[in-house]
Design a protein around this motif. Structure first.
Motif, PDB file in Angstrom:
ATOM      1  N   GLY A 255       0.618  -1.141  -0.083  1.00  0.00           N
ATOM      2  CA  GLY A 255       0.139  -0.080   0.029  1.00  0.00           C
ATOM      3  C   GLY A 255       0.783   1.297   0.019  1.00  0.00           C
ATOM      4  N   ARG A 256       1.929   1.168  -0.399  1.00  0.00           N
ATOM      5  CA  ARG A 256       2.898   2.481  -0.152  1.00  0.00           C
ATOM      6  C   ARG A 256       3.046   2.704  -1.790  1.00  0.00           C
ATOM      7  NH1 ARG A 256       7.407  -0.236   2.873  1.00  0.00           N
ATOM      8  NH2 ARG A 256       8.581   1.437   2.430  1.00  0.00           N
ATOM      9  N   SER A 257       4.245   2.764  -2.218  1.00  0.00           N
ATOM     10  CA  SER A 257       4.488   3.290  -3.739  1.00  0.00           C
ATOM     11  C   SER A 257       5.294   2.273  -4.393  1.00  0.00           C
ATOM     12  CB  SER A 257       5.179   4.571  -3.669  1.00  0.00           C
ATOM     13  OG  SER A 257       6.432   4.542  -3.011  1.00  0.00           O
ATOM     14  N   LEU A 258       5.169   2.533  -6.040  1.00  0.00           N
ATOM     15  CA  LEU A 258       6.194   1.780  -6.645  1.00  0.00           C
ATOM     16  C   LEU A 258       7.246   3.051  -7.197  1.00  0.00           C
ATOM     17  CD1 LEU A 258       6.825  -0.724  -8.508  1.00  0.00           C
ATOM     18  CD2 LEU A 258       5.155   0.159 -10.310  1.00  0.00           C
ATOM     19  N   THR A 259       8.391   2.623  -7.119  1.00  0.00           N
ATOM     20  CA  THR A 259       9.467   3.427  -7.602  1.00  0.00           C
ATOM     21  C   THR A 259      10.354   2.974  -8.840  1.00  0.00           C
ATOM     22  OG1 THR A 259       9.737   4.036  -5.311  1.00  0.00           O
ATOM     23  CG2 THR A 259      11.590   4.408  -6.495  1.00  0.00           C
ATOM     24  N   ALA A 260      10.808   4.141  -9.718  1.00  0.00           N
ATOM     25  CA  ALA A 260      11.687   3.962 -10.604  1.00  0.00           C
ATOM     26  C   ALA A 260      12.657   4.957 -10.401  1.00  0.00           C
ATOM     27  CB  ALA A 260      10.857   3.961 -12.177  1.00  0.00           C
ATOM     28  N   VAL A 261      13.817   4.637 -10.752  1.00  0.00           N
ATOM     29  CA  VAL A 261      15.100   5.510 -10.935  1.00  0.00           C
ATOM     30  C   VAL A 261      15.683   5.445 -12.112  1.00  0.00           C
ATOM     31  CG1 VAL A 261      17.135   5.969 -10.018  1.00  0.00           C
ATOM     32  CG2 VAL A 261      15.466   5.287  -8.433  1.00  0.00           C
ATOM     33  N   ARG A 262      15.826   6.592 -12.881  1.00  0.00           N
ATOM     34  CA  ARG A 262      16.287   6.805 -14.139  1.00  0.00           C
ATOM     35  C   ARG A 262      18.088   6.483 -13.727  1.00  0.00           C
ATOM     36  NH1 ARG A 262      14.329  11.395 -17.632  1.00  0.00           N
ATOM     37  NH2 ARG A 262      15.533  12.570 -16.122  1.00  0.00           N
ATOM     38  N   LEU A 263      18.607   5.764 -14.572  1.00  0.00           N
ATOM     39  CA  LEU A 263      20.073   5.365 -14.351  1.00  0.00           C
ATOM     40  C   LEU A 263      20.915   6.510 -14.563  1.00  0.00           C
ATOM     41  CD1 LEU A 263      21.766   2.111 -15.325  1.00  0.00           C
ATOM     42  CD2 LEU A 263      22.761   4.220 -16.014  1.00  0.00           C
ATOM     43  N   GLY A 264      20.562   7.188 -15.716  1.00  0.00           N
ATOM     44  CA  GLY A 264      21.870   8.292 -16.039  1.00  0.00           C
ATOM     45  C   GLY A 264      21.785   9.486 -15.025  1.00  0.00           C
ATOM     46  N   ASP A 265      20.832   9.864 -14.289  1.00  0.00           N
ATOM     47  CA  ASP A 265      20.793  10.911 -13.544  1.00  0.00           C
ATOM     48  C   ASP A 265      20.246  10.865 -12.172  1.00  0.00           C
ATOM     49  OD1 ASP A 265      18.108  10.866 -14.353  1.00  0.00           O
ATOM     50  OD2 ASP A 265      18.050  13.063 -15.315  1.00  0.00           O
ATOM     51  N   ARG A 266      19.675   9.518 -11.943  1.00  0.00           N
ATOM     52  CA  ARG A 266      19.048   9.152 -10.756  1.00  0.00           C
ATOM     53  C   ARG A 266      17.450   9.975 -10.346  1.00  0.00           C
ATOM     54  NH1 ARG A 266      22.929   7.127  -5.744  1.00  0.00           N
ATOM     55  NH2 ARG A 266      24.210   5.854  -7.351  1.00  0.00           N
ATOM     56  N   LYS A 267      17.107  10.311 -11.658  1.00  0.00           N
ATOM     57  CA  LYS A 267      15.876  11.028 -11.499  1.00  0.00           C
ATOM     58  C   LYS A 267      14.885   9.851 -10.992  1.00  0.00           C
ATOM     59  CE  LYS A 267      12.086  13.494 -12.474  1.00  0.00           C
ATOM     60  NZ  LYS A 267      11.787  14.965 -11.796  1.00  0.00           N
ATOM     61  N   VAL A 268      13.881  10.267  -9.756  1.00  0.00           N
ATOM     62  CA  VAL A 268      13.197   9.387  -9.149  1.00  0.00           C
ATOM     63  C   VAL A 268      11.648   9.704  -9.683  1.00  0.00           C
ATOM     64  CG1 VAL A 268      12.388   8.644  -7.128  1.00  0.00           C
ATOM     65  CG2 VAL A 268      14.655   9.058  -7.071  1.00  0.00           C
ATOM     66  N   VAL A 269      10.804   8.499 -10.003  1.00  0.00           N
ATOM     67  CA  VAL A 269       9.642   8.688 -10.278  1.00  0.00           C
ATOM     68  C   VAL A 269       8.854   7.599  -9.318  1.00  0.00           C
ATOM     69  CG1 VAL A 269       7.868   8.301 -12.162  1.00  0.00           C
ATOM     70  CG2 VAL A 269       9.741   9.322 -12.646  1.00  0.00           C
ATOM     71  N   GLN A 270       7.727   8.002  -8.641  1.00  0.00           N
ATOM     72  CA  GLN A 270       7.152   7.224  -7.724  1.00  0.00           C
ATOM     73  C   GLN A 270       5.603   7.457  -7.785  1.00  0.00           C
ATOM     74  OE1 GLN A 270       8.845   8.405  -3.838  1.00  0.00           O
ATOM     75  NE2 GLN A 270       9.503   6.412  -3.731  1.00  0.00           N
ATOM     76  N   VAL A 271       4.982   6.317  -7.895  1.00  0.00           N
ATOM     77  CA  VAL A 271       3.174   6.189  -8.065  1.00  0.00           C
ATOM     78  C   VAL A 271       2.936   5.613  -6.694  1.00  0.00           C
ATOM     79  CG1 VAL A 271       1.639   5.120  -9.049  1.00  0.00           C
ATOM     80  CG2 VAL A 271       3.350   5.735 -10.448  1.00  0.00           C
ATOM     81  N   ASP A 272       2.108   6.523  -6.216  1.00  0.00           N
ATOM     82  CA  ASP A 272       1.493   6.487  -4.709  1.00  0.00           C
ATOM     83  C   ASP A 272       0.318   5.252  -4.885  1.00  0.00           C
ATOM     84  OD1 ASP A 272       1.035   7.839  -2.095  1.00  0.00           O
ATOM     85  OD2 ASP A 272      -0.617   6.570  -2.735  1.00  0.00           O
ATOM     86  N   CYS A 273       0.586   3.901  -4.370  1.00  0.00           N
ATOM     87  CA  CYS A 273      -0.131   2.778  -4.679  1.00  0.00           C
ATOM     88  C   CYS A 273      -1.551   3.076  -4.152  1.00  0.00           C
ATOM     89  CB  CYS A 273       0.351   1.742  -3.988  1.00  0.00           C
ATOM     90  SG  CYS A 273      -0.290   0.124  -4.788  1.00  0.00           S
ATOM     91  N   THR A 274      -1.634   3.476  -2.743  1.00  0.00           N
ATOM     92  CA  THR A 274      -3.130   3.606  -2.439  1.00  0.00           C
ATOM     93  C   THR A 274      -4.095   4.579  -3.092  1.00  0.00           C
ATOM     94  OG1 THR A 274      -2.214   3.142  -0.169  1.00  0.00           O
ATOM     95  CG2 THR A 274      -4.423   4.447  -0.341  1.00  0.00           C
TER      96      THR A 274
END
Length: 281
Positions: A255-274
């Motif tokens: 119930g928290r989040s799904l995370t992606a990190v871009r390898l090149g610059d460590r940009k973080v994208v998160q989707v709140d699961c709830t």
């Protein structure tokens, strides 16, 4: 392809709606045909393991997923070596008309993936291993999992012993310790002896009271200066970003989040699961 177009994604565990929401994120869709590295545990415990698995497979050569302990658990059940647990959500996969093809795809996934100075595994790497050692040992087990008699070979891969690496381990011991380190490891002692009961976030008290510490802080870890180790598996640890390690498991299935990190610059994208995926969690 530029490493700027690679997104490293945490444990999915059957949360397909969250994956779909993540894939629609503008930072990801803005990329030029992005690639994805999945940190394993594509399936289990979430509500839609089959659709999640099909979604990743549909990405073709744009995606690579390392094997996680839940993915191996599915193979063990299919081989008749493991029992279905009350929280397992494998039925749709096992009953699918193309179940054998789906299992074949899973067992051909690597246990370790290395590119652009980043080594992805599901759980951890023992301190005695270099990047080259890790890839070589992973390849040994991958060969067994990809063999026609993989069900028989899988029989010897379960168990907590040996808990510490030795160069003179027999073949069965090597298989078992490689699988345990790459798919189950969280904590170990200063000599790299693995401990599997600890699942909470690490604290200084763990080291003081029990001699345990996170695998990535083990003294003399050889991969520390060789590569950034990218892993999942540890939802109570959550997102961790250091020069030498990145943890991606932010507990989507809990119930928290799904995370992606871009390898090149460590940009973080998160989707709140709830909020975004609702019934996924």
């Amino acid at each position: 392809m530029s490493h700027r177009d690679i997104w490293m994604v945490g444990d999915l565990q059957g949360c397909c709606r969250s994956l779909e929401t993540l894939m629609r994120h503008p930072d990801i869709t803005a990329g030029d045909d992005p690639r994805f590295w999945f940190a394993g545990d594509l399936v289990n415990r979430g509500p839609d393991s089959l659709r999640t698995l099909r979604s990743v497979i549909a990405l073709g050569d744009r995606a690579v997923s390392v094997l996680g302990n839940h993915d191996l658990h599915l193979l063990g059940i299919a081989a008749g070596l493991r029992k279905v647990g009350k929280s397992d959500t494998f039925d749709e996969i096992l009953n699918a008309p193309d179940a054998e093809a789906l299992l074949d795809w899973i067992r051909h996934c690597p246990l370790a993936h290395y590119e652009h100075g980043h080594l992805m595994v599901h759980a951890g790497v023992l301190p005695q291993w270099s990047v080259a050692d890790t890839l070589e040992l992973a390849a040994e087990v991958q060969k067994d999992l990809r063999a026609p008699d993989w069900r028989q070979r899988l029989q010897t891969m379960y168990g907590n012993e040996p808990s510490q690496w030795r160069d003179d381990l027999d073949q069965e011991g090597r298989r078992r310790i490689v699988i345990n380190a790459l798919t189950r490891l969280r904590m170990c002692d200063a000599q790299g002896r693995m401990e599997f009961r600890h699942k909470l976030a690490p604290t200084e008290q763990d080291w003081n009271d029990s001699g345990l510490l996170p695998w990535y802080d083990a003294p003399g870890r050889r991969t520390r200066d060789e590569a950034t180790i990218v892993f999942g598996h540890w939802s109570t640890l959550g997102l961790l970003m250091r020069p030498d390690v990145i943890c991606l498991d932010t507990g989507c299935v809990w119930g928290r989040s799904l995370t992606a990190v871009r390898l090149g610059d460590r940009k973080v994208v998160q989707v709140d699961c709830t909020d975004q995926a609702g019934a996924d969690c």
